[in-house]
Scaffold this motif. Structure first.
Motif, mmCIF file in Angstrom:
data_model
loop_
_atom_site.group_PDB
_atom_site.id
_atom_site.type_symbol
_atom_site.label_atom_id
_atom_site.label_comp_id
_atom_site.label_asym_id
_atom_site.label_seq_id
_atom_site.Cartn_x
_atom_site.Cartn_y
_atom_site.Cartn_z
ATOM 1 N N ASP A 227 0.865 -1.186 0.000
ATOM 2 C CA ASP A 227 0.000 0.000 0.000
ATOM 3 C C ASP A 227 0.896 1.228 0.000
ATOM 4 O O ASP A 227 1.704 1.404 0.925
ATOM 5 C CB ASP A 227 -0.893 -0.040 1.249
ATOM 6 C CG ASP A 227 -2.060 0.925 1.174
ATOM 7 O OD1 ASP A 227 -2.167 1.662 0.173
ATOM 8 O OD2 ASP A 227 -2.866 0.932 2.120
ATOM 9 N N HIS A 291 -2.820 1.558 9.032
ATOM 10 C CA HIS A 291 -3.454 0.263 9.268
ATOM 11 C C HIS A 291 -2.458 -0.846 8.986
ATOM 12 O O HIS A 291 -1.526 -0.671 8.191
ATOM 13 C CB HIS A 291 -4.675 0.112 8.350
ATOM 14 C CG HIS A 291 -4.359 0.339 6.887
ATOM 15 N ND1 HIS A 291 -3.901 -0.663 6.062
ATOM 16 C CD2 HIS A 291 -4.397 1.461 6.127
ATOM 17 C CE1 HIS A 291 -3.698 -0.161 4.848
ATOM 18 N NE2 HIS A 291 -3.983 1.134 4.854
ATOM 19 N N HIS A 298 -6.485 -4.064 4.699
ATOM 20 C CA HIS A 298 -6.697 -3.359 5.970
ATOM 21 C C HIS A 298 -6.878 -4.410 7.045
ATOM 22 O O HIS A 298 -7.848 -5.159 7.013
ATOM 23 C CB HIS A 298 -7.940 -2.469 5.922
ATOM 24 C CG HIS A 298 -7.851 -1.374 4.895
ATOM 25 N ND1 HIS A 298 -8.726 -1.266 3.840
ATOM 26 C CD2 HIS A 298 -6.991 -0.351 4.766
ATOM 27 C CE1 HIS A 298 -8.395 -0.215 3.097
ATOM 28 N NE2 HIS A 298 -7.340 0.352 3.640
ATOM 29 N N THR A 318 0.907 0.780 7.690
ATOM 30 C CA THR A 318 1.079 1.964 6.853
ATOM 31 C C THR A 318 1.113 3.216 7.717
ATOM 32 O O THR A 318 0.568 3.244 8.817
ATOM 33 C CB THR A 318 -0.063 2.121 5.833
ATOM 34 O OG1 THR A 318 -1.272 2.438 6.524
ATOM 35 C CG2 THR A 318 -0.257 0.867 5.011
ATOM 36 N N GLU A 320 0.089 7.105 6.750
ATOM 37 C CA GLU A 320 -0.506 7.792 5.600
ATOM 38 C C GLU A 320 -1.315 9.029 5.963
ATOM 39 O O GLU A 320 -2.532 9.081 5.754
ATOM 40 C CB GLU A 320 -1.371 6.828 4.792
ATOM 41 C CG GLU A 320 -2.385 6.029 5.598
ATOM 42 C CD GLU A 320 -3.242 5.139 4.698
ATOM 43 O OE1 GLU A 320 -3.877 5.655 3.765
ATOM 44 O OE2 GLU A 320 -3.277 3.923 4.944
ATOM 45 N N GLU A 334 1.978 7.993 1.701
ATOM 46 C CA GLU A 334 1.798 6.739 2.439
ATOM 47 C C GLU A 334 2.912 5.764 2.125
ATOM 48 O O GLU A 334 3.242 5.536 0.961
ATOM 49 C CB GLU A 334 0.459 6.094 2.041
ATOM 50 C CG GLU A 334 0.267 4.698 2.612
ATOM 51 C CD GLU A 334 -1.052 4.053 2.215
ATOM 52 O OE1 GLU A 334 -1.568 4.381 1.122
ATOM 53 O OE2 GLU A 334 -1.552 3.225 2.988
HETATM 54 ZN ZN ZN Z 1 -3.523 2.484 3.331
#
Ligand code: ZN
Ligand code: ZN
Length: 357
Positions: A227, A291, A298, A318, A320, A334
């Motif tokens: 991510d 997350h 997630h 992450t 972000e 992020e």
């Molecule tokens: Zn994310």
């Protein structure tokens, strides 16, 4: 690196007595995969307190179970095949309809009023999944490397006239060409004023000179997710755009530096959010700081002002922060990192300098 599924089941088994059940009926497909290695859309595994297990799946997947280290049975009704009195179930994974049907089945076969029903339980397997083993970290590291490479390859193609949708497609296609299973989630491309919408779905809006363009995307590799978000500027940035970018970048750095085993989830969030609030943009940062990532995009743990709990070692997560100015645009930066004693390891390595295209 091979994955030791039996060790994962043993850790789950050890957690069962505290919940006063002798077995857990696991029906979340991703949790079944985590505990057995079976990738399917319809399977259940019963893990008993002694560490033994029985897997059930339908005829589409039964052949795949032969290579696994857990006995398996074929059944069209996988949960019904394994349900038994006093067994725990995953409350978040089972529908009310299935729960009622299984309970009715147990009452019919058991009969006497002494017999216990199913016991709805919380996210036991999800809690185990938060801390990753090195084999999992290697897969996430690879997913992030594919994400970085796709961005580098697509960057020269970002220019005025390209639509948000076309840019999203370029990123998705490149990740797949590089070896990703598929994109980890629906890629976000938000240009200009659309950047004020954190989860904007790409449209036919064309990129224009003067736009900040936010791209939030990632590769999925062997089931594990990456991510990353980067915001670039088409043409020389205006002063407000550079100021916004610098603020988000400083907040993101503060969040990354707060990421340490033992840190409270809310304190990591506050490390980044405090800078944004101090600059008067608190109301323009309305989501949590980050997350967990793993077999789901997630997953536990979550970073936010009202999140409880502390981070552990070896938790991919992450960071972000974003600032979203209604009708003007926004910036989000992020990264995916993993907590480590001695400082987090950065998985997404694309530069966080403001790229002016
Ligand atoms: Zn994310
Ligand atoms: Zn993202």
């Amino acid at each position: 690196m091979t994955i030791d599924h039996a060790a994962r089941r043993a850790r789950l088994a050890a957690a069962l007595p505290a919940h006063e059940v002798h077995a857990l009926l696991v029906t979340s497909p991703v949790n079944v995969r985590y505990l057995t290695g079976l990738v399917s859309s319809n399977a259940a595994v019963l893990v008993r307190a002694d560490g033994s297990a029985l897997l059930a799946t339908d005829n589409r997947y039964i052949d795949k179970t032969r290579a696994l280290d857990v006995p398996a049975v074929e059944a069209p009704d996988v949960a019904g095949r394994l349900a038994a009195p006093g067994v725990g179930i995953e409350a978040a994974a089972m529908t009310v309809a299935t729960f009622r049907r299984l309970e009715a089945g147990l009452a019919e076969s058991g009969g006497d009023s002494e017999s216990q029903g199913l016991v709805p339980l919380g996210p036991l397997v999800e809690e185990l999944r938060a801390v990753k083993d090195e084999a999992e970290l290697e897969l996430i590291r690879t997913a992030c490397a594919l994400t970085d490479q796709a961005f580098a390859d697509v960057l020269p193609l970002i220019a005025p006239g390209l639509t948000e949708r076309a840019l999203a497609r370029l990123l998705d296609n490149r990740m797949t060409e590089l070896g990703a299973d598929k994109p980890a989630f629906d890629t976000i491309v938000a240009a200009g004023e659309n950047g004020a919408i954190p989860h904007h779905a790409p449209t036919d809006r064309e990129l224009r000179a003067g736009d900040l363009v936010t791209m939030d995307f990632g590769a999925r590799y062997h089931g594990y997710h990456a991510d990353m978000t980067r915001t670039v500027c088409l043409g020389a940035p205006a002063a407000w755009q550079r100021d916004l970018y610098d603020l988000v970048r400083r907040a993101q750095r503060a969040g990354r530096h707060a990421l340490t085993p033992g840190a409270r989830a809310k304190d990591v969030d506050a490390a980044a959010r405090g800078l944004i609030e101090a600059a008067g943009h608190g109301e323009h940062f309305r989501h949590g700081l980050g997350h967990g990532v793993g077999l789901e995009i997630h997953e536990d743990p979550f970073l936010g002002p009202s999140r409880t709990g502390r981070l552990e070692d070896r938790v991919p997560i992450t960071v972000e922060p974003g600032i979203y100015l209604p009708e003007r645009g926004g910036v989000r930066i992020e990264d995916t990192l993993v907590t480590r004693e001695g400082g987090p390891e950065l998985f997404t390595k694309t530069t966080k300098e403001l790229l002016v295209l």
